[in-house]
Scaffold this motif. Sequence first.
Motif, PDB file in Angstrom:
ATOM      1  N   ASP A 179       0.710  -1.141   0.025  1.00 50.89           N
ATOM      2  CA  ASP A 179       0.052  -0.036  -0.115  1.00 50.89           C
ATOM      3  C   ASP A 179       0.889   1.291   0.036  1.00 50.89           C
ATOM      4  N   ASP A 180       0.422   2.330  -0.532  1.00 51.70           N
ATOM      5  CA  ASP A 180       0.983   3.650  -0.504  1.00 51.70           C
ATOM      6  C   ASP A 180       2.512   3.713  -1.118  1.00 51.70           C
ATOM      7  N   GLU A 236      -4.171   4.636  -6.689  1.00 52.59           N
ATOM      8  CA  GLU A 236      -5.393   4.901  -5.820  1.00 52.59           C
ATOM      9  C   GLU A 236      -5.489   6.721  -6.058  1.00 52.59           C
TER      10      GLU A 236
HETATM   11 CA    CA Z   1      -3.138   3.789   0.287  1.00 54.49          CA
END
Ligand code: CA
Length: 279
Positions: A179-180, A236
């Motif tokens: 993530d990220d 995202e």
């Molecule tokens: Ca994220």
Amino acid sequence: SAKEQGKNRYQTFNVSMDDHITLKVNLENGLRKAIELNEMSIAYQPKLELLSNEIIGVEALLRWKHSEYGNISPSTFIPLAEETGLILKLGDWVLREACLQLKKWEDEGVEHLGVSVNVSTIQFLQKDFVEKVEAILKDTLADPVYLELEITESSTMDTELVISKLKKLKQLGIKISIDDFGSGYSSLSHIKNLPIDILKIDKSFINDIENDHSNQAIVSTILALATNLNLKTIAEGVENERQYQILKEKGCDQIQGYYISKPVPVAEVSKLMHFKVTN
Ligand code: CA
Ligand code: C2E
Ligand code: CA
Ligand code: CA
């Protein structure tokens, strides 16, 4: 007088500090019993696969409605949960709920809808994390193939222990995403050692990508890296058509963001299933 003003200022500071501490203690106590009080729920945010133009999964995002304070943002209560260790209980709850939902969709004949669940580093680093996940899958009868765990990079990630843990999770049939990606501790050399499936490009790189040439370059680089390492990609924070077009042209696999849908209650997920981008 200046002295009085100083005193007042000091008192004002004192009061607000007290308020701040009271609020934090109240939130912490509230968080402790939020699950029992039915104040926790999950919002699901759809993911669009660009090649097929289909919703292929959702991300589970925790929502907390406090009886007194109303909706409290995850950016407030997740750090508090991590600080207090309550994230372990919350994390188990989200994972279980998400797996129950997977099973429900399967029973209802909703096809090929994956669910990803955010996992805090503290959670992941628990000795018995893999066993916990295994037990939840067994209890809920969810198909692990449709489960994805979103973990964030950190300096503690590049160890033999972490790698063996990731391998065990993958052996259960689960997918792993970072993530990220690119926003935090990011060592391009160690990412190749991790048995993962998906890079989730941080929304800070998608933000204003239609005008920001350095963000375009960064995203292209991440996409090339993913191709070389045989990883899937999801962007995202996609908020408009231009960003969608750019990501499609660059060959990103999936997108997520307000352009497709905000996180929604579970009842609305099935309505979004037949969503199509019509251009
Ligand atoms: Ca994220
Ligand atoms: P995240 O995992 O990076 O999740 C993405 C966040 O961006 C979500 O915020 C989502 O609502 C928001 N978002 C989605 N699309 C857009 C967009 O197009 N534009 C903008 N500006 N924002 C968008 P949310 O739900 O407030 O969650 C914030 C963070 O809280 C999450 O960031 C995640 O780190 C954490 N979190 C949420 N639920 C859980 C959970 O169940 N477990 C753990 N460990 N963390 C969670
Ligand atoms: Ca996430
Ligand atoms: Ca984030």
